[in-house]
Enzyme design. Structure first.
Site, PDB file in Angstrom:
ATOM      1  N   GLU A 142      -1.137  -6.307  13.377  1.00 57.30           N
ATOM      2  CA  GLU A 142      -2.314  -7.102  13.714  1.00 57.30           C
ATOM      3  C   GLU A 142      -3.405  -6.200  14.299  1.00 57.30           C
ATOM      4  O   GLU A 142      -3.187  -5.509  15.290  1.00 57.30           O
ATOM      5  CB  GLU A 142      -1.940  -8.162  14.755  1.00 57.30           C
ATOM      6  CG  GLU A 142      -3.125  -8.899  15.323  1.00 57.30           C
ATOM      7  CD  GLU A 142      -2.768  -9.666  16.606  1.00 57.30           C
ATOM      8  OE1 GLU A 142      -1.619  -9.569  17.071  1.00 57.30           O
ATOM      9  OE2 GLU A 142      -3.655 -10.365  17.119  1.00 57.30           O
ATOM     10  N   ASP A 198       0.633  -9.034  18.634  1.00 53.46           N
ATOM     11  CA  ASP A 198       0.629  -9.159  20.092  1.00 53.46           C
ATOM     12  C   ASP A 198       1.416 -10.389  20.520  1.00 53.46           C
ATOM     13  O   ASP A 198       1.546 -11.349  19.770  1.00 53.46           O
ATOM     14  CB  ASP A 198      -0.810  -9.298  20.611  1.00 53.46           C
ATOM     15  CG  ASP A 198      -1.516  -7.950  20.638  1.00 53.46           C
ATOM     16  OD1 ASP A 198      -0.812  -6.925  20.795  1.00 53.46           O
ATOM     17  OD2 ASP A 198      -2.752  -7.934  20.470  1.00 53.46           O
ATOM     18  N   ASP A 254      -3.098 -15.487  19.553  1.00 48.16           N
ATOM     19  CA  ASP A 254      -3.517 -14.986  18.245  1.00 48.16           C
ATOM     20  C   ASP A 254      -2.350 -14.369  17.495  1.00 48.16           C
ATOM     21  O   ASP A 254      -2.163 -14.601  16.305  1.00 48.16           O
ATOM     22  CB  ASP A 254      -4.631 -13.945  18.406  1.00 48.16           C
ATOM     23  CG  ASP A 254      -5.985 -14.606  18.664  1.00 48.16           C
ATOM     24  OD1 ASP A 254      -6.057 -15.848  18.511  1.00 48.16           O
ATOM     25  OD2 ASP A 254      -6.942 -13.885  19.010  1.00 48.16           O
ATOM     26  N   ASP A 277       0.658 -12.859  22.191  1.00 43.96           N
ATOM     27  CA  ASP A 277      -0.286 -13.846  22.726  1.00 43.96           C
ATOM     28  C   ASP A 277      -0.546 -14.918  21.668  1.00 43.96           C
ATOM     29  O   ASP A 277       0.132 -14.958  20.638  1.00 43.96           O
ATOM     30  CB  ASP A 277      -1.596 -13.163  23.156  1.00 43.96           C
ATOM     31  CG  ASP A 277      -2.280 -12.459  21.995  1.00 43.96           C
ATOM     32  OD1 ASP A 277      -1.853 -12.662  20.824  1.00 43.96           O
ATOM     33  OD2 ASP A 277      -3.245 -11.710  22.239  1.00 43.96           O
TER      34      ASP A 277
END
Ligand code: 28F
Length: 639
Positions: free
Chosen positions: A432, A505, A509, A507
């Site tokens: 990503e 990540d 996203d 998180d």
């Protein structure tokens, strides 16, 4: 008479007050026949017949002639007869010679190819007669008028037998026999079929006029007479096509000033169109303003009707091509000062005709549709079918283009491939973000590790539609890198990497990207998951350190455990994202096969992702908002 250079001729008919019509002798025609009949090929040869027949047609349009006969004689001549009034037998007032001689020996302005205007029905009689005379080795004219016969003969444009009276007769009308000049034409042999087609066309265009063609050479003979005019023409076009009409012929007409237009149309069960247009009975092969006006008016009338009666789905709209599928139509206009454009002078240029035809078609057709709803329905349904077929074809084309792209053997530009080719030993990291992708490229072991950076924000839950995501710039490189194709074409034997590792990540996203990728693999590359090729990389959440000692923690529990282990004032630092780590850290924590943690994606994981994806992408706003809010709690505050 003095000759005039054609190049110096005025472009328009502004010859001045004397209205000079006599411009040159017939020698000019023999010198440059192309200027007058376009060509000296077999086409030009047949043009001679049209010029003479046109004069008979004019007499028919004036209301005095019912029958026209064209005979192809065995001696190579062609004879045209009409039963009109015949030409006035007196002496021409200004030239001082018999009118018939004047008509056949003096070139009149306004021919089709000399520029300028063109005669219109009921206007100038006999414009082309002198051209035919100039290009024939012999012409014999027999005139019958008011009970008396007259005769005159010419050779190559010159009088060889003076105009004379031949006695009483019951016959009326003009008979013209001409022998085309082999010094002028490439061939002087008339073709029956060509002549027949042209005469049949003329009989359609001039309703009620009877035209007979007889070929003395072969004994063939045919008669054409259509009371229905261009309505019969359209029926004929459909019949010739072998297509079945789907409603009765529609006819509309109108006029403005000295211009008239008539249009006949009928749809058939085919999907091709036959649209013929004519200006002053001349076939305008290249179309022009009358044809454009027709097309625009028809498209508008049908779109208006469809809208009014709510037969369109969503924002459906009919294009010109849609409304012409299976259409046979004839457009015929009559006008003064017709302007013909294009190389072949077969395209009408008068702009006022476009408006005239467009408004006749639009307005009168709309009225017709209101009065004939059944026919209107039949037509609009056929057009909608065409529109939908067009849309489907477009989608299919796009799909093939996309497929072509997917099947291309080229690798995506952003891929940093590895050296090893044996699939069992290789890994592909889907990373990503370009920044983390760059770090991964720096620290990877390029012998067996390949890196494909994926653009951040791969998924905008609010806006993206499923179909757009799958054709997106993010997904296509993945398909290319894996080499397997998708869907029914998926071929696992072409897989280029043993492990496909999603590195995102920890998180919101990152989890969106994981969800999208898993859903995609699950729906379109299912065997990849079944065979256990897909993994998620597990980047650490914390770095715990005391002095030179450091540990990576992948959970809160682990963090607390390391703090205890290192003891004293050990520190814990939260990683915000992959992009924050330097290459060494990324290698140590996430990519070194000796130390990293990989989570193999199971079918259950994929099913869960798929369900989540539906929530994210679905129409239902509530569950989506709940999900986003729930996840926001866990998300990094600064993302
Ligand atoms: C086989 C070819 O050319 N037919 C023609 C007429 C009739 C008139 C006409 C022709 C008069 C003054 C020129 C008769 N009566 N067939 C033909 N039919 N030309 S050509 O008039 C010629 C003009 O200058 C005609 C009353 N008006 C016109």
């Amino acid at each position: 008479m003095e000759e005039m250079n054609m190049n110096q001729m005025p472009e328009e008919n502004n010859y001045g007050d004397s209205q000079i019509q006599v411009l040159e002798g017939l020698e000019a025609v023999r010198k440059r026949p192309g200027m007058y009949i376009g060509t000296t090929s077999v086409k030009g040869l047949h043009h001679l017949i049209s010029e003479i027949v046109d004069n008979s047609i004019d007499e028919a349009l004036a209301g005095f002639c019912k029958n026209i006969t064209v005979t192809l004689h065995s001696d190579g001549s062609c004879e045209v007869r009409d039963d009109g009034r015949g030409v006035p037998a007196g002496i021409h007032p200004t030239v001082g010679k018999p009118t018939l001689e004047v008509i056949y020996t003096i070139l009149h302005a306004g021919g089709k190819f000399g520029g300028g205007g063109y005669k219109i029905a009921g206007g100038l009689h006999g414009v082309g007669a002198s051209v035919v005379n100039a290009l024939s080795k012999r012409v014999e004219v027999r005139n019958h008028r008011d009970g008396k016969g007259y005769y005159i003969a010419f050779e190559r444009g010159n009088v060889v037998e003076d105009f004379r009276e031949t006695g009483d007769t019951e016959v009326h009308g003009l008979h013209v026999r001409f022998w085309p000049d082999e010094e002028i034409f490439e061939t002087v042999e008339f073709d029956y079929e060509t002549v027949k087609t042209r005469l049949r066309e003329q009989s359609f265009l001039n309703a009620g006029v009877s035209i007979t063609i007889a070929d003395e050479r072969s004994g063939q003979e045919e008669n054409f007479c259509f009371e229905g005019g261009i309505k019969s023409f359209v029926e004929f076009l459909n019949h010739k096509k072998g297509a079945d009409p789907i409603h009765p012929v529609i006819y509309v007409n109108g006029e403005k000033g000295s211009s008239q237009a008539e249009i006949a149309l009928q749809y058939n069960d085919s999907i091709t169109d036959s649209i013929l247009s004519f200006a002053n009975n001349m076939h305008t092969v290249d179309g022009g303003t009358h044809e454009t006006g027709f097309k625009v008016g028809l498209t508008k009338a049908l779109n208006d009707y469809g809208k009014k009666y709510n037969v369109f789905k969503n924002d459906e709209k009919l294009t010109g091509d849609d409304v012409r599928e299976g259409l046979s139509a004839v457009i015929s206009v009559k006008l003064e000062d017709a302007q013909f454009e294009s190389q072949t002078k077969a395209k009408l240029g008068n702009s006022e005709i476009r408006t005239l035809v467009e408004s006749i078609v639009n307005e009168k057709l709309s009225v017709f549709f209101e009065e004939n709803p059944e026919t209107a329905r039949t037509i609009i349904e056929k057009s909608i079918l065409a529109a939908r077929a067009r849309e489907a074809a477009k989608r299919a084309r796009e799909l093939t283009r996309r497929k072509g792209l997917l099947e291309s053997s080229s690798l995506p530009g952003k891929l940093a491939d590895c050296n090893e080719r044996r699939m069992e030993y290789t890994e592909l990291y889907l990373v990503e973000g370009d920044s983390a992708g760059g770090t991964a490229k720096d620290c990877r072991d390029s012998r067996f590790q390949a890196i494909l950076p994926l653009r951040g924000k791969i998924l905008n839950v609010e806006k993206n539609r499923i179909d757009r995501i799958y054709s997106s710039v993010q997904i296509i490189p993945i398909i290319l890198a894996l080499g397997t194709g998708i869907g029914s074409e998926f071929d696992i034997s072409k897989l280029r990497y043993g492990k496909i590792i999603i590195m995102a990540d920890a998180d919101v996203d990152g989890s969106h990207i994981k969800t999208l990728l898993l859903t995609f693999f699950f729906r379109h590359m299912r065997p990849l998951i079944d065979a256990g090729h897909v993994y998620a990389a597990m980047p650490p959440l914390y770095k715990v350190y005391r002095g030179k000692q450091q540990r990576y923690a992948f959970s809160d529990e682990e963090r607390d455990m390391y703090i205890e282990e290192l003891g004293g004032n050990a520190q814990a630092e939260r990683y915000k994202g992959l992009g924050e780590m330097d290459p060494d850290q990324l290698w140590d924590t996430t990519m070194d096969p000796e130390k990293r943690i990989l989570k193999r994606i199971t079918v259950e994981d994929a099913v869960e992702a798929d369900a989540l994806f539906n929530v994210l992408m679905g129409d239902k706003v509530e569950p989506r908002r709940e999900f986003i809010e729930l996840n926001a709690k866990y998300a990094n505050l600064d993302t």
